[in-house]
Design an enzyme around this catalytic site. Structure first.
Site, PDB file in Angstrom:
ATOM      1  N   GLY A  33      22.971 -33.987 -50.320  1.00 47.22           N
ATOM      2  CA  GLY A  33      23.516 -33.874 -48.968  1.00 47.22           C
ATOM      3  C   GLY A  33      22.725 -32.827 -48.199  1.00 47.22           C
ATOM      4  O   GLY A  33      21.589 -32.513 -48.557  1.00 47.22           O
ATOM      5  N   LEU A  34      23.338 -32.275 -47.166  1.00 45.19           N
ATOM      6  CA  LEU A  34      22.608 -31.292 -46.363  1.00 45.19           C
ATOM      7  C   LEU A  34      22.089 -30.155 -47.223  1.00 45.19           C
ATOM      8  O   LEU A  34      20.928 -29.772 -47.136  1.00 45.19           O
ATOM      9  CB  LEU A  34      23.516 -30.732 -45.271  1.00 45.19           C
ATOM     10  CG  LEU A  34      23.742 -31.644 -44.078  1.00 45.19           C
ATOM     11  CD1 LEU A  34      24.670 -30.976 -43.084  1.00 45.19           C
ATOM     12  CD2 LEU A  34      22.423 -31.986 -43.411  1.00 45.19           C
ATOM     13  N   SER A  51      37.001 -37.475 -33.899  1.00 49.37           N
ATOM     14  CA  SER A  51      36.619 -36.144 -33.432  1.00 49.37           C
ATOM     15  C   SER A  51      37.794 -35.430 -32.778  1.00 49.37           C
ATOM     16  O   SER A  51      38.570 -36.000 -32.016  1.00 49.37           O
ATOM     17  CB  SER A  51      35.470 -36.243 -32.439  1.00 49.37           C
ATOM     18  OG  SER A  51      35.272 -34.982 -31.870  1.00 49.37           O
ATOM     19  N   ARG A 104      43.550 -26.327 -35.858  1.00 47.37           N
ATOM     20  CA  ARG A 104      43.722 -27.458 -36.761  1.00 47.37           C
ATOM     21  C   ARG A 104      44.938 -27.341 -37.674  1.00 47.37           C
ATOM     22  O   ARG A 104      45.734 -28.265 -37.778  1.00 47.37           O
ATOM     23  CB  ARG A 104      42.488 -27.573 -37.668  1.00 47.37           C
ATOM     24  CG  ARG A 104      41.294 -28.113 -36.958  1.00 47.37           C
ATOM     25  CD  ARG A 104      40.109 -28.177 -37.889  1.00 47.37           C
ATOM     26  NE  ARG A 104      38.974 -28.775 -37.173  1.00 47.37           N
ATOM     27  CZ  ARG A 104      37.793 -29.000 -37.725  1.00 47.37           C
ATOM     28  NH1 ARG A 104      37.573 -28.690 -38.988  1.00 47.37           N
ATOM     29  NH2 ARG A 104      36.836 -29.559 -37.029  1.00 47.37           N
ATOM     30  N   ARG A 128      37.690 -23.087 -42.365  1.00 46.72           N
ATOM     31  CA  ARG A 128      36.358 -23.226 -41.800  1.00 46.72           C
ATOM     32  C   ARG A 128      36.448 -23.570 -40.322  1.00 46.72           C
ATOM     33  O   ARG A 128      37.273 -24.384 -39.920  1.00 46.72           O
ATOM     34  CB  ARG A 128      35.601 -24.329 -42.543  1.00 46.72           C
ATOM     35  CG  ARG A 128      34.220 -24.617 -41.992  1.00 46.72           C
ATOM     36  CD  ARG A 128      33.537 -25.712 -42.773  1.00 46.72           C
ATOM     37  NE  ARG A 128      34.214 -27.003 -42.668  1.00 46.72           N
ATOM     38  CZ  ARG A 128      34.154 -27.798 -41.619  1.00 46.72           C
ATOM     39  NH1 ARG A 128      33.463 -27.457 -40.553  1.00 46.72           N
ATOM     40  NH2 ARG A 128      34.797 -28.960 -41.606  1.00 46.72           N
ATOM     41  N   LEU A 135      28.049 -27.939 -41.413  1.00 49.32           N
ATOM     42  CA  LEU A 135      26.644 -28.338 -41.389  1.00 49.32           C
ATOM     43  C   LEU A 135      25.765 -27.096 -41.411  1.00 49.32           C
ATOM     44  O   LEU A 135      24.747 -27.030 -42.091  1.00 49.32           O
ATOM     45  CB  LEU A 135      26.367 -29.175 -40.142  1.00 49.32           C
ATOM     46  CG  LEU A 135      27.250 -30.416 -39.969  1.00 49.32           C
ATOM     47  CD1 LEU A 135      26.843 -31.186 -38.715  1.00 49.32           C
ATOM     48  CD2 LEU A 135      27.156 -31.321 -41.181  1.00 49.32           C
TER      49      LEU A 135
END
Lengths: 250, 237, 639
Positions: free
Chosen positions: C44-45, C286, C332, C437, C443
């Site tokens: 992954g990243l 989103s 969130r 987070r 990312l």
């Protein structure tokens, strides 16, 4: 709803495969196509049979893993939609659905509906990048890029590498995939530096892998879940001519 | 194994060979030869339409074409080479394409492609058969040797009479018209396709080239068919 | 083995620690780098960027992924963007502000030094990605566009339409591809790590299973880097990809690596709700939708009227009511818990009553449908594709889902676990996000670790090590291989009555209901009671058809779920011991009067790092105290 599935089953690359018919019972129209296959697989497992193998991962249309030819159409009847995002409300009770793997010599079947798409990776390895190593990059705003170019590059960069273009093409041509990467990088100043090398190397690798030729039918564009367009191929053809004549002159 | 462009560059293989060996290069050959043939078909029709100006005009044109054997034979040779290259490339591409896609899908119909696109090889093959017949008919004379022996009062080859007589046979005329239909089919995809292959098409000009191809193919079809039809209907006699 | 948690944070002010570390670091002679074999698990990243950068530096890299191509890792699904303290907008952003926001957003449960380093290198990431040809959004003037994201007061988020993760991953994948072509990296797709091999206490290799041939193989190296993502799928339903799993990190844990803060799990409030029992995964939309959508449920329990038939007076816009200043943009975790609460009260909407409305009718009236289409067209399309409902016409239904996991293997400042030679990067480690987070920071962390941090620190480790690599024929490898084979055979030979999916679903429901977005001592204890029984049943009654000698998705899945069945317990232990609420860990017993998370900084300002003591044994808890030198802890308020 109840459905009849004709599914391609093939034990491995060496053995021949055949269609096997399954009944999919009590399928909800809210299910995704892959969830419908999950249901069939659960029943298969319970009866001690091996499940139908198919590639899938993110199930939200972006990873490019899934790829089923549904009734002869890669990713099924809905435009701009991957197999995982296709929902059963597009089918009717009593339908017979034929499910096949991608068919292309450079994408050999591994098992059932799973094919080997590493040819795509090798094409990218041959030049689908800007040769910059980590560190030493100038400030992100050091070079300004016209919005229009950035947008066009992004249009091409959206390719998810699923291979539907190859699967849809009667010649199993990979030109839409290859041209999308060549366009994406070639439209940006960072990618222009080695544009000639890139197109020559990637096309050479594409040919080496045994993909067919483009006969400009547009099937790839129609099957592409990310709506990558044919003008990318024209752009690649143009870049290739430029690159090959320049390489001759130098 | 990865084929490296650098190693290819380093070798002394010529540009032509490199083009010939790559898929895109072959498409250029297809496109350029196709463009040449398309040009020929246009000139050919323009010449033939002189039949409407009467026997004198078209017979004079016929004489002009044959007046310089060196030019005539060079042109014939070039045309033949273009045709040969177009066909040879088509065969190679088709072979590669079949090899790339050995297994057909069991279900469904082809995605988004048109009849003209899918039948381009077949239409090409039939057109080839037609060309052979056409040459036999009006150039070599193995269909009816007499046609080539007509002379007008000035002692020129009487092209006018040859065409009128040649097309008076309804079976031959119908064969011509059918073949022109296939040429229409072939060119309606081929001409727009050649711009794509040469990389001259873009999103904006996509529709333009498509219309241009279809329009030109239609004009050619109508022009070519008008001659046998006019003859059959007695408009030209 | 006695364990001391040494974080190895360099001395000095937080702003110069990373520079100082790099100055003091021992280097490896460029000519010698190719003698070091580095194993990178995951592409992954974090994994792809690390493998590519290590290859560029001259190391000999082997990179593994279970997908058919490294381009498919789940980083690809990230939508929103990536943060960087560029201050291109001249709106007062700085490295310090990003550092501060990240610490605060993480509810003061992250290490200051790590977070500051993350903020420092964030600017390099953008430069690097632009140079690679990542097509970030641009303004008409040709400069990079930014937006504000996840409630941040500054515009520091760079994005590429709604596919930022995809574009960044493709950038890293392409850099990796370049190294594969150059021969510095060997790629092993469709290959799953199934065990970690330690020799003399150092990580010296891994055991893998070739997913096509079933071959169990040993790979040895001088160091092992795990970049295998998070464990969100322990809840069965999450926004993670189907293949995401805890196996690599859990196997490392069983070999002695400490697992830190597993109870920190992030819930994302705007996902498409579950539509039935067959549901295989959840899809995130989103968060930006909350900028224009209003969240509501019917005031009355069991009100089954069509949303358009429910008059204004019968609607409860509960976020606006409870949090007047933030309203629908409440953070969130708060928005998520509020949704759970109204659904628990029986006021949820849609199938199963697990959903709330996100209504755009006001925004459509105010700005016109065109404007809304311009802003969210692709999201509305995605919603319609999945639900068959037109959200311009009737409100969307949303529900929270597990999205990201902040916990992971414990690592020091060098991103090395307590096992020497075992490095852990990206979501797989615990290090930078604390208890929660920030949006657009995942990312950033993945790429910071992979491009800029690990490639430096791993050299430091090599420079101090005498013992090199071992042959894959070493007894430790052979023994590990034998264990893996035995386990595979055991899974195949049970031939019970229930499928792997059934076990996974049951575990997931158990975790979600009891250790999900709101937990209590009682609910956690209930989970802890039931998990061992479920695990036992799994090993007696699971049905895994097929063989181990070819592609067998059921077998792969069984191995992963077997690990989740152990890991779930660890997560619950962690949730039980942390008697406070912070970030992604909410204990109902510990909340303020307003329903806000109530931290206990005196007792719980530590990293909980767990040591494996045996399956069915209580793990040992080690604590790394968190000390704040730069920032003063404060209670957040979103009222």
């Amino acid at each position: 709803m109840n459905l009849t599935l004709r599914v391609w089953r093939q034990k491995n690359a060496k053995t021949a495969g055949q269609f096997v018919t399954y009944q999919a019972r009590d399928i909800s129209s809210e299910m995704s196509f892959l969830e419908m296959l999950d249901v069939v697989n659960e029943e298969l497992i319970k009866s001690g049979e091996e499940q139908i193998a198919f590639d899938h991962d993110c199930r939200e249309g972006i990873c490019g893993s899934c790829g089923l030819v549904i009734n002869g159409t890669p990713h099924g009847p809905l435009a701009a939609t991957t197999s995982c995002q296709l929902h059963m409300r597009f089918f009717k009770d009593g339908d017979t659905i034929t499910i096949e793997p991608w068919r292309a010599a450079p994408f050999p079947v591994i098992k059932d509906l799973v094919v080997d798409r590493t040819a795509f990776d090798r094409i990218i390895q041959a030049g689908g990048y800007v040769s910059v190593s980590t560190g030493g990059a100038p400030d992100g705003n050091a070079v300004s890029i016209p919005k229009d170019d950035a947008d066009k590059a992004m249009d091409a960069a959206q390719c998810i590498g699923c291979g539907a273009c190859v699967a849809a093409c009667k010649n199993a041509s990979a030109m839409l995939f290859v041209s999308a990467k060549i366009s994406h990088l070639g439209l940006l100043p960072q990618g222009k530096v080695e544009a000639d090398h890139r197109v020559l190397n990637m096309v050479a690798q594409m040919d080496e892998e045994g993909f067919g030729n483009c006969t400009n039918t547009g099937s790839c564009e129609a099957a592409c879940p990310k709506e990558i367009t044919l003008d990318n191929i024209a752009r690649m053809n143009r870049s290739y001519a430029k690159a090959i004549f320049k390489s001759k002159l130098s | 194994m990865a084929a490296s462009a650098e190693s290819m560059q380093a070798s002394s293989r010529g540009l032509i060979l490199r083009l010939w060996r790559s898929s895109i290069g072959k498409k250029y050959v297809m496109a350029v030869t196709g463009l040449g043939l398309f040009g020929f078909v246009i000139i050919h029709l323009a010449g033939n339409l002189q039949i409407y100006l009467g026997p004198n005009a078209i017979n004079a044109y016929g004489k002009l074409l044959k007046s310089n054997p060196a030019v005539l034979w060079s042109a014939r040779f070039v045309l033949l080479a273009i045709v040969a290259l177009h066909i040879l490339t088509a065969i190679q591409l088709t072979k590669a394409n079949r090899k790339a896609r050995p297994v057909k899908y069991a279900a469904g119909k082809p995605v988004a492609s048109t009849f003209a696109q899918r039948t381009i090889v077949i239409s090409g093959l039939i057109i080839l058969a037609f060309i052979i017949f056409h040459l036999g008919h009006f150039t070599i004379g193995f269909v009816d040797p007499q046609l080539l022996e007509y002379e007008d009062i000035l002692g020129r080859h009487d092209v006018y009479r040859m065409m009128v007589t040649g097309f008076s046979n309804p079976i031959i005329s119908i064969f011509y018209i059918i073949s022109m239909g296939l040429l229409l089919l072939h060119l309606s995809h081929g001409v727009s396709s050649l711009f794509q292959s040469l990389g001259l098409r873009s999103k904006k000009t996509f529709g333009f080239f498509d219309k241009l191809a279809k329009g030109a193919a239609l004009v050619l079809f109508l022009g070519n068919c008008s001659i046998p039809l006019s003859i059959l209907l007695g408009i030209i006699k | 083995m006695s364990i001391t948690l040494e974080s190895k944070i360099p001395s000095g002010p937080v702003g110069i620690k990373w520079s100082k570390y790099k100055q003091d670091m021992k280097l490896i002679n460029p000519a010698n780098k190719r003698k070091y074999d580095v194993i990178v698990v995951g592409s992954g990243l974090a994994g792809a960027s690390a493998a590519a950068t290590l290859g560029e530096l001259g190391y000999n890299v082997k990179c593994f992924c279970f997908q058919d191509s490294p381009r498919r890792a789940h980083s690809i699904a990230a939508q929103g963007g990536i943060n960087a303290a560029k201050n291109y907008r001249n709106d007062g952003d700085s490295i310090y502000r990003l550092f501060y926001d990240t610490i605060k957003g993480g509810d003061f449960r992250a290490r200051e030094a790590n977070v500051h380093r993350l903020a420092e290198v964030s600017v390099n990431i953008i430069d690097q990605c632009v140079a690679q040809g990542v097509p970030f959004a641009r303004e008409y003037g040709g400069l990079l566009d930014n937006r504000s994201f996840g409630g941040a007061q500054v515009s520091r988020t760079f994005y590429a339409r709604g596919q930022t993760g995809q574009q960044l991953l493709l950038g890293a994948y392409q850099a990796l591809s370049r190294q594969i072509y150059a021969g510095t990296v060997t790629m092993y797709p469709r290959t799953e790590m199934v065990d970690l091999v330690l020799i003399d206490g150092h990580a010296k290799g891994i055991i893998t299973r070739d997913l096509i041939t079933g071959a169990i193989e040993s790979h040895s190296g001088n160091a092992v880097v795990l970049a295998t993502g998070g464990y969100g799928n322990v809840f069965y339903l999450s926004t993670n990809a189907k293949g995401c799993n805890v196996t690599s990190t859990y196997r490392a844990y069983k070999k002695g690596a400490l697992f830190a803060n597993p109870c920190y799990t992030q819930i994302h409030p705007t996902c498409i709700p579950v539509s039935g029992d067959y549901q295989s995964k959840l899809t995130l939309m989103s968060e930006s939708l909350r900028n224009d959508g209003r969240v509501w449920v019917p005031k009355k329990e069991g009100d089954s009227r069509h949303p358009k038939d429910i008059p204004e007076g019968d609607r409860d816009y509960y976020l606006e009511r409870k949090y007047p200043s933030y309203g629908n943009l409440a953070p969130r975790d708060i928005a998520s818990r509020a949704a759970k609460q109204v659904c628990d009260e029986g006021r949820g909407v849609g199938p199963g009553g697990r959903g709330v409305y996100l209504d755009f009718s006001d925004a459509i009236q105010r700005f016109g449908q065109n404007k809304i289409e311009e802003r969210y067209g692709n999201l509305f399309e995605m919603y319609e594709r999945i639900t068959g409902e037109n959200a311009y016409d009737q409100p969307m239904r949303i529900y929270p889902a597990v999205h990201y996991t902040m916990g992971g293997l414990w690592v020091d400042y060098e991103l090395m676990s307590n096992i020497p030679g075992l490095f852990v990067i990206g979501e797989a480690n615990f290090s930078d996000h604390g208890a929660n987070r920030l949006g657009a920071s995942a990312l950033m962390q993945g790429l910071a670790d992979g491009y800029f941090v690990l490639p430096q620190t791993i050299g430091g480790y090599f420079a101090t090590q005498k013992n090199g690599k071992y042959s894959p024929d070493h007894a430790e490898f052979k023994q590990a291989e034998a264990e893996v084979r035995a386990r595979t055979n055991r899974l195949l030979s049970i031939k019970g009555k229930r499928t792997v999916t059934e076990f996974h679903r049951e575990l997931g429901k158990l975790m979600w209901d009891n250790v999900g977005m709101a937990r209590t001592e009682a609910s956690i204890k209930q989970a802890l009671e039931r998990i061992p029984a479920l695990r036992q049943e799994f090993w007696e009654n699971v049905n895994v058809p097929g063989s181990g000698d070819d592609l067998n998705p059921a077998l792969e899945y069984a191995g992963r779920v077997a690990d989740f069945l152990e890991f779930g317990e660890l997560l619950a232990y962690d949730a039980l011991q942390r008697e406070e609420s912070c970030g992604g860990h909410f204990r109902e017993e510990y909340q303020t009067e307003d329903g806000e998370a109530l931290r206990n900084d005196e007792k719980y300002a530590y990293v909980a790092a767990w040591e494996f003591k045996g399956t069915d044994q209580f793990p040992a808890l080690h604590k790394e105290e968190l000390t704040y030198e730069e920032i003063r802890m404060a209670q957040r308020s979103y009222k």
